[in-house]
Design a protein around this motif. Structure first.
Motif, PDB file in Angstrom:
ATOM      1  N   ALA A 198       0.827  -1.204   0.000  1.00  0.00           N
ATOM      2  CA  ALA A 198       0.000   0.000   0.000  1.00  0.00           C
ATOM      3  C   ALA A 198       0.865   1.259   0.000  1.00  0.00           C
ATOM      4  N   ILE A 199       1.928   1.254   0.794  1.00  0.00           N
ATOM      5  CA  ILE A 199       2.823   2.418   0.864  1.00  0.00           C
ATOM      6  C   ILE A 199       3.496   2.651  -0.480  1.00  0.00           C
ATOM      7  N   VAL A 200       3.938   1.576  -1.116  1.00  0.00           N
ATOM      8  CA  VAL A 200       4.565   1.690  -2.439  1.00  0.00           C
ATOM      9  C   VAL A 200       3.556   2.226  -3.449  1.00  0.00           C
ATOM     10  N   ALA A 201       2.313   1.730  -3.383  1.00  0.00           N
ATOM     11  CA  ALA A 201       1.272   2.189  -4.310  1.00  0.00           C
ATOM     12  C   ALA A 201       1.000   3.681  -4.157  1.00  0.00           C
ATOM     13  N   LEU A 202       1.164   4.188  -2.947  1.00  0.00           N
ATOM     14  CA  LEU A 202       0.955   5.619  -2.695  1.00  0.00           C
ATOM     15  C   LEU A 202       2.153   6.463  -3.109  1.00  0.00           C
ATOM     16  N   GLY A 203       3.266   5.815  -3.427  1.00  0.00           N
ATOM     17  CA  GLY A 203       4.482   6.556  -3.731  1.00  0.00           C
ATOM     18  C   GLY A 203       5.173   7.075  -2.487  1.00  0.00           C
ATOM     19  N   GLY A 204       4.891   6.443  -1.341  1.00  0.00           N
ATOM     20  CA  GLY A 204       5.445   6.889  -0.066  1.00  0.00           C
ATOM     21  C   GLY A 204       4.492   7.841   0.642  1.00  0.00           C
ATOM     22  N   ILE A 205       4.767   8.068   1.927  1.00  0.00           N
ATOM     23  CA  ILE A 205       3.924   8.940   2.755  1.00  0.00           C
ATOM     24  C   ILE A 205       4.799  10.005   3.394  1.00  0.00           C
TER      25      ILE A 205
END
Length: 398
Positions: free
Chosen positions: A148-155
């Motif tokens: 999920a974090i990778v899909a968001l491009g990081g947080i």
């Protein structure tokens, strides 16, 4: 007080840190120097025979989980590996860790996933119930959150933490808002089936301290940016291992200045008292040196009664920290104090000159292994750590 050029450089790097959560990976893949036999624990470094009973319990549990012969285990301080180990928890090769990346300089820092309270490895406890939870964290939760974090491009953790301070967190022992915001961010992209998805969000809802893994790693990331500046008296590492406490200083290399850790004082759970408390344990003492935790306690009034503070005490801790800090954080601000920036970056020499030490809010753990959490309280690194470091600093720099 005028800053030296060295301290201006060091604190400038700290305040410029841009922490992003970019993944959750097995420690062996990302933590520098990690290998199968190595177990990383809260600083300062300790030989196996010198471990406190609580930390020994946590390390033995970690070795058992990893399938290691305790006699073959090698020990290391997590902060010597760009990582953090809160409480009596530890990092082994297969431990899933949050991966924070500093977009200002490319550095990375790490912390294991927060299990919660109760019977947990972070409190030095191990058994089949703990093992089953750790397996789920490693094999189910970590891969799902990583994707999920990778899909968001990081947080952008800096932005999230700044907002959490406005919502009542201090990002050490209160992370309810930050954990909620993290869950909201990953929810739309979390690729998990109905039952597994429900379990993940039930876990996050019941574990408001989940985000503390991120805030600890962000603190390590920021202060590591300020380490290694010749002539700087910035404190860049602090930890307590249940027996000793240690600090590092930017201009003094990688030497730990160590003294016996102090026992926290605070509010005890029913059935416990001061005689049950052990010395402070965990790398989370660093959080208050990075402008979070008790340093900004006025931002988190819900935490005051838990640690035995009130508004006056919270404000006094903030003002005292201002006197020993090298800078004011541009993003971490306290609404109750007119949006003042968090005092950030403890100056070794100011601590010794004023007698003021950073104040840490902390989970109090029973001095006997297997007894777990007994309350919340306040503590400080011992003055002897600062005095040793100040003597070394003056010997080196005059």
């Amino acid at each position: 007080m005028t800053l030296t050029e060295a301290n201006r450089t060091a604190i400038g790097r700290v305040l410029a840190s841009e922490p992003w959560l970019v993944g959750i990976r097995p420690a062996a893949e990302v933590v520098p120097g990690m290998r199968r036999e190595l177990i990383l624990h809260a600083a300062p470094p300790a030989a196996s025979e010198d471990l406190s009973p609580v930390l020994r319990g946590g390390i033995l549990g970690a070795a058992q989980f990893e399938g290691l012969d305790p006699s073959a285990v090698e020990l290391g301080a997590a902060q010597d590996h760009s990582a953090m180990a809160g409480g009596a928890g530890s990092i082994t090769a297969s431990t899933p860790v949050v991966v924070l990346e500093d977009r200002a300089n490319g550095n990375r820092a790490f912390h294991f996933l927060m299990e919660g309270f109760g019977r947990t490895l972070i409190l030095g406890m191990y058994g089949e119930d703990v093992r089953e939870r750790l397996l789920w964290l490693r094999d189910e939760l970590a891969p799902a959150l990583d994707a999920a974090i990778v899909a968001l491009g990081g947080i952008d953790c800096g932005a999230l933490m700044a907002e959490a301070l406005r919502r009542g967190d201090e990002l050490h022992n209160r992370n309810a808002a930050a954990t909620s915001m993290l869950a909201e961010l990953v929810a739309p992209v979390l690729d998990a089936g109905g039952e597994e998805r429900r379990r993940i969000f039930d876990f996050l809802r019941g574990n408001p301290q989940f985000f503390v893994a991120v805030s600890l790693a962000a603190s390590r990331l920021a202060l590591e940016a300020g380490h290694g500046v010749e002539g700087s008296s910035l404190v860049t590492a602090v930890g307590a291992n249940g027996r000793d406490c240690g600090i590092k200083v930017s201009g003094l290399g990688d030497h730990w200045f160590v003294a016996p850790a102090e026992v926290p004082v605070g509010v005890y759970l029913d059935g416990f008292g001061p005689e049950d408390a052990g010395p402070g344990c965990g790398d989370s003492l660093l959080v208050e040196c990075a402008g979070l935790g008790a340093t900004v306690l006025p931002a988190a009034p819900a935490l005051w009664p838990l640690v035995g503070a009130d508004e006056q005490r919270a404000r006094q801790i903030f003002e005292d920290t201002v006197r020993i800090a090298l800078g004011e954080h541009p993003r971490y601000r306290v609404p109750m104090l007119g949006d003042r920036g968090a005092p950030t970056g403890i100056d070794l020499l100011r601590v010794v000159e004023t007698g003021i030490r950073p104040v840490i809010d902390i989970v109090m753990v029973h001095r006997e292994p297997g007894r777990g959490m007994i309350g919340f309280g306040l503590t400080s690194p011992p003055m002897a750590c600062f005095e040793q470091a100040a003597a070394a600093f003056r010997d080196r720099y005059g």
